[in-house]
Design a protein around this motif. Structure first.
Motif, PDB file in Angstrom:
ATOM      1  N   ALA A  39      79.120 -14.035  85.071  1.00  0.00           N
ATOM      2  CA  ALA A  39      78.508 -14.760  83.950  1.00  0.00           C
ATOM      3  C   ALA A  39      78.720 -16.260  84.063  1.00  0.00           C
ATOM      4  CB  ALA A  39      79.080 -14.263  82.624  1.00  0.00           C
ATOM      5  N   SER A  40      79.849 -16.678  84.633  1.00  0.00           N
ATOM      6  CA  SER A  40      80.142 -18.112  84.734  1.00  0.00           C
ATOM      7  C   SER A  40      79.146 -18.831  85.633  1.00  0.00           C
ATOM      8  CB  SER A  40      81.561 -18.328  85.254  1.00  0.00           C
ATOM      9  OG  SER A  40      81.706 -17.767  86.552  1.00  0.00           O
ATOM     10  N   LYS A  41      78.481 -18.094  86.536  1.00  0.00           N
ATOM     11  CA  LYS A  41      77.487 -18.689  87.420  1.00  0.00           C
ATOM     12  C   LYS A  41      76.063 -18.474  86.914  1.00  0.00           C
ATOM     13  CE  LYS A  41      80.344 -17.846  91.532  1.00  0.00           C
ATOM     14  NZ  LYS A  41      81.450 -17.146  90.833  1.00  0.00           N
ATOM     15  N   VAL A  42      75.902 -17.617  85.887  1.00  0.00           N
ATOM     16  CA  VAL A  42      74.559 -17.215  85.443  1.00  0.00           C
ATOM     17  C   VAL A  42      74.253 -17.701  84.027  1.00  0.00           C
ATOM     18  CG1 VAL A  42      73.064 -15.227  84.958  1.00  0.00           C
ATOM     19  CG2 VAL A  42      74.596 -15.188  86.941  1.00  0.00           C
ATOM     20  N   PHE A  43      75.206 -17.541  83.104  1.00  0.00           N
ATOM     21  CA  PHE A  43      74.949 -17.868  81.712  1.00  0.00           C
ATOM     22  C   PHE A  43      74.888 -19.388  81.512  1.00  0.00           C
ATOM     23  CE2 PHE A  43      76.934 -13.772  79.685  1.00  0.00           C
ATOM     24  CZ  PHE A  43      75.973 -13.014  80.352  1.00  0.00           C
ATOM     25  N   ASN A  44      73.781 -19.847  80.987  1.00  0.00           N
ATOM     26  CA  ASN A  44      73.626 -21.242  80.606  1.00  0.00           C
ATOM     27  C   ASN A  44      72.459 -21.346  79.627  1.00  0.00           C
ATOM     28  OD1 ASN A  44      71.240 -21.191  82.188  1.00  0.00           O
ATOM     29  ND2 ASN A  44      72.364 -21.888  84.003  1.00  0.00           N
TER      30      ASN A  44
END
Length: 326
Positions: free
Chosen positions: A148-153
């Motif tokens: 999620a840290s690389k995907v959620f924005n």
């Protein structure tokens, strides 16, 4: 009996309208807490918790009676019934009603606590000791391996809600949108803002918002990128919903959550500073304190008994995922 029930409902809805005005015209939940805290002085001066409880109940009854009398006098009851009956959630954050009707706290939950418990690499067995603690807990790096840290924005969620049928409607009809201090009234407005404001560029108004997810397709997509914490007890109940909080600087006002379980939150992007404070009746024995939660950390907090607010420092972006367990 039915008549009395209708009158109570009318009073409640009117009281909620007053709460909305209270917040709309610049007052905050901190102001509410300060107002309620004055009742704590009554308790302190009389050295009687029982007196405090009666005083608070009497205050609510008196205030509601006055409101109801005004409604009758000016014939507003029929108007209120016509406009507000059948409304699913007139004011989602009706803190005034909730605060005056919540149970009195047992101050043992906060006595001698001035910092969170900090754990690292905790196993399910090790976590048993803390699983249902009332003390704030930070599990360091517990979410650091979530993709999620690389995907959620911002763009990820904008794309989801713009292209999945019924996504916006699910917030408006079934779930909840939280604008906090921002000037947005819906998630649709958030995702329609300019790119400059979305990135908090110089000269743009900062923003911070949250919302509850209950759209099955969105929940299924999100759950590909994060896990429910593995250290939770086997018997822990986890709802099939979650919350997203994201934005800059402003954070959430001081408040209590009126939820059925304990809260956990994974810090997906950025960091966030929390301020937690006891309920007003415990101010004389407990302290307010702050702590920071960094990227990859998970915080566990009983937000039903701890007042809490958050803010993001240095103009950075923060995004968290939140749910309950218990």
């Amino acid at each position: 009996m039915a008549n009395n029930k209708n009158h109570v409902e009318v009073i409640q809805k009117t009281f909620l309208a007053l709460t909305e005005d209270f917040l709309k015209y610049g007052a905050t939940i901190d102001d509410l807490k300060m107002t309620i805290a004055t009742m704590d002085n009554v308790k302190m001066n009389n050295n009687s918790n029982t007196y405090y409880i009666y005083f608070r109940k009497a205050f609510v009854i008196l205030l509601l009676s006055i409101i109801y009398g005004l409604l009758v006098k000016y014939s507003y009851i029929d108007i209120i019934k016509k406009n507000f009956y059948g409304t699913r959630c007139f004011i989602p954050n009706n803190y005034l009603i909730w605060e005056f009707t919540r149970p009195i706290s047992n101050c043992d939950y906060c006595r001698n606590i001035d910092m969170p418990i900090i754990l690292s690499n905790v196993t399910k067995k090790e976590f048993e000791l803390y699983a249902y603690s009332s003390q704030p807990i930070i599990i360091k790096n517990a979410a650091s391996n979530w993709s999620a840290s690389k995907v959620f924005n911002f763009d990820f969620f904008q794309n989801l809600y713009e292209h999945i049928e019924g996504a916006y409607e699910s917030i408006e009809e079934e779930c909840q949108f939280l604008h906090f201090k921002s000037d947005f009234s819906s998630l649709r407005e958030v995702f329609a803002m300019s790119k400059q404001r979305a990135m908090n560029q110089e000269g743009e108004n900062p923003w911070y918002i949250g919302w509850k997810n209950c759209h099955p397709q969105i929940l299924d997509i999100m759950k590909q990128f994060y896990d429910v914490p593995k250290f939770f007890p086997n018997d822990a109940e986890i709802p099939h919903t979650n919350y997203i909080f994201m934005g800059y600087e402003q954070g959430a006002n001081m408040h209590l959550d009126y939820i059925s379980r304990l809260m956990w939150q994974g810090q997906i992007v950025g960091s966030k500073t929390w301020v937690v404070a006891p309920t007003p009746e415990c101010d004389h024995v407990c302290k307010q304190f702050n702590f920071s939660v960094d990227t990859g950390d998970i915080i566990l907090l009983d937000t039903r008994i701890w007042y809490h607010s958050t803010y993001i420092e240095n103009g950075n972006f923060s995004l968290t995922i939140t749910s309950e367990y218990g």
